[in-house]
Scaffold this motif. Structure first.
Motif, PDB file in Angstrom:
ATOM      1  N   ASN A  31       0.825  -1.214   0.000  1.00 23.38           N
ATOM      2  CA  ASN A  31       0.000   0.000   0.000  1.00 23.38           C
ATOM      3  C   ASN A  31       0.852   1.254   0.000  1.00 23.38           C
ATOM      4  N   PHE A  33       0.261   5.746  -0.206  1.00 19.22           N
ATOM      5  CA  PHE A  33      -0.749   6.796  -0.062  1.00 19.22           C
ATOM      6  C   PHE A  33      -0.112   8.165  -0.274  1.00 19.22           C
ATOM      7  N   TYR A  50      -2.953   0.022  -3.967  1.00 21.38           N
ATOM      8  CA  TYR A  50      -2.743  -1.254  -3.285  1.00 21.38           C
ATOM      9  C   TYR A  50      -1.810  -2.177  -4.060  1.00 21.38           C
ATOM     10  N   SER A  94       2.212   1.095   3.742  1.00 20.19           N
ATOM     11  CA  SER A  94       1.847   0.113   4.764  1.00 20.19           C
ATOM     12  C   SER A  94       1.747  -1.255   4.103  1.00 20.19           C
ATOM     13  N   ARG A  95       1.724  -2.281   4.940  1.00 18.87           N
ATOM     14  CA  ARG A  95       1.563  -3.638   4.444  1.00 18.87           C
ATOM     15  C   ARG A  95       0.114  -3.883   4.041  1.00 18.87           C
ATOM     16  N   LEU A  96      -0.089  -4.756   3.080  1.00 18.07           N
ATOM     17  CA  LEU A  96      -1.436  -5.049   2.601  1.00 18.07           C
ATOM     18  C   LEU A  96      -2.211  -5.840   3.622  1.00 18.07           C
ATOM     19  N   ASN A  99      -3.196  -4.788   8.078  1.00 16.66           N
ATOM     20  CA  ASN A  99      -4.341  -3.973   8.498  1.00 16.66           C
ATOM     21  C   ASN A  99      -4.214  -3.504   9.941  1.00 16.66           C
ATOM     22  N   THR A 100      -2.992  -3.145  10.320  1.00 19.08           N
ATOM     23  CA  THR A 100      -2.785  -2.668  11.680  1.00 19.08           C
ATOM     24  C   THR A 100      -3.029  -1.171  11.795  1.00 19.08           C
ATOM     25  N   GLY A 101      -3.223  -0.549  10.651  1.00 21.67           N
ATOM     26  CA  GLY A 101      -3.383   0.905  10.672  1.00 21.67           C
ATOM     27  C   GLY A 101      -2.084   1.637  10.788  1.00 21.67           C
ATOM     28  N   GLU A 102      -0.962   0.929  10.747  1.00 18.58           N
ATOM     29  CA  GLU A 102       0.301   1.631  10.878  1.00 18.58           C
ATOM     30  C   GLU A 102       0.800   2.058   9.512  1.00 18.58           C
ATOM     31  N   LEU A 103       0.725   3.336   9.274  1.00 16.47           N
ATOM     32  CA  LEU A 103       1.304   3.926   8.085  1.00 16.47           C
ATOM     33  C   LEU A 103       2.690   4.454   8.428  1.00 16.47           C
TER      34      LEU A 103
END
Lengths: 114, 110
Positions: A31, A33, A50, A94-96, A99-103
């Protein structure tokens, strides 16, 4: 140490110029952004991706486009810069699957359009 | 659509005072909530996430689904806590696509 690198920290452009903002990450993240950060408005999502060659519009895509030809690189393009695009631009990755929300954010590119 | 509201732009406290940074959200499903922090001249970085239920640098945040809030708290502020703080929301399963609030500047005076 994970790294998101934005090649230009400060840019000054004239109205109507085409502007490229480059972002590279070395974490093999799927990911990526682009956000813009404005005082009193917080962070607003412009575009995200993505996967390679894949892009989706965020909340404020007007006046912008993006390119993701390689997994590690995500470019933001202003086809014809305008003064209201003067802002701080933040790239993140971030990792796909996590999904930890860590950007992970870059240091930002401060663009001034005259 | 989801929304994150941080009602205050600035909070100024003295060192040692308690801190509460407010965050309210609007989302119909089960969100995941986060706090991000940006210290002066540094990158924006994750401070904590609600699913971890952890304390980072003395900060905690509890998700209150009834009040749709995720306030960030610290009992005794330190000068090094001075920074910009953003609350963020991700719809469950939304692949890290975060919606951020407008942010609040915390200033801790000596």
């Amino acid at each position: 140490d994970v790294k998101v690198t934005q090649s230009s920290r400060y840019l000054v452009k004239r109205t109507g110029e085409k502007v490229f903002l480059e972002c590279v990450q070395d974490m093999d993240h799927e990911n990526m952004f682009w956000y813009r950060q404005d005082p009193g408005l917080g962070l607003r999502l412009i575009y995200f991706s993505y996967d390679v060659k894949m892009k989706e519009k965020g909340d404020i895509p007007e006046g912008y486009s993006v390119s993701r030809e390689k997994k590690e690189r995500f470019s933001l393009i202003l086809e014809s810069a305008s003064t209201n695009q003067t802002s701080m631009y933040l790239c993140a990755s971030s990792r796909l699957a996590a999904n930890t929300g860590e950007l992970f954010f870059g240091e930002g590119s401060r663009l001034t359009v005259l | 659509a989801q929304r994150v509201t941080q009602p205050e732009k600035l909070l100024s406290v003295f060192k040692g005072a308690p801190v509460e940074l407010k965050c309210n959200y609007s989302y119909s499903g089960s969100p995941e909530l986060f706090w991000y922090v940006q210290y002066s001249r540094q990158r924006l970085q994750l401070l904590l996430r609600h699913i971890s239920r952890e304390s980072i640098k003395g900060f905690t945040a509890d998700l209150n689904k009834g009040e749709t809030s995720f306030h960030l708290k610290k009992p005794f502020a330190q000068e090094e806590d001075s920074a910009m703080y953003y609350c963020a929301l991700s719809p469950s399963g939304a692949n890290s696509k975060l919606t951020f609030g407008k942010g609040i500047t915390l200033s801790v005076r000596p």
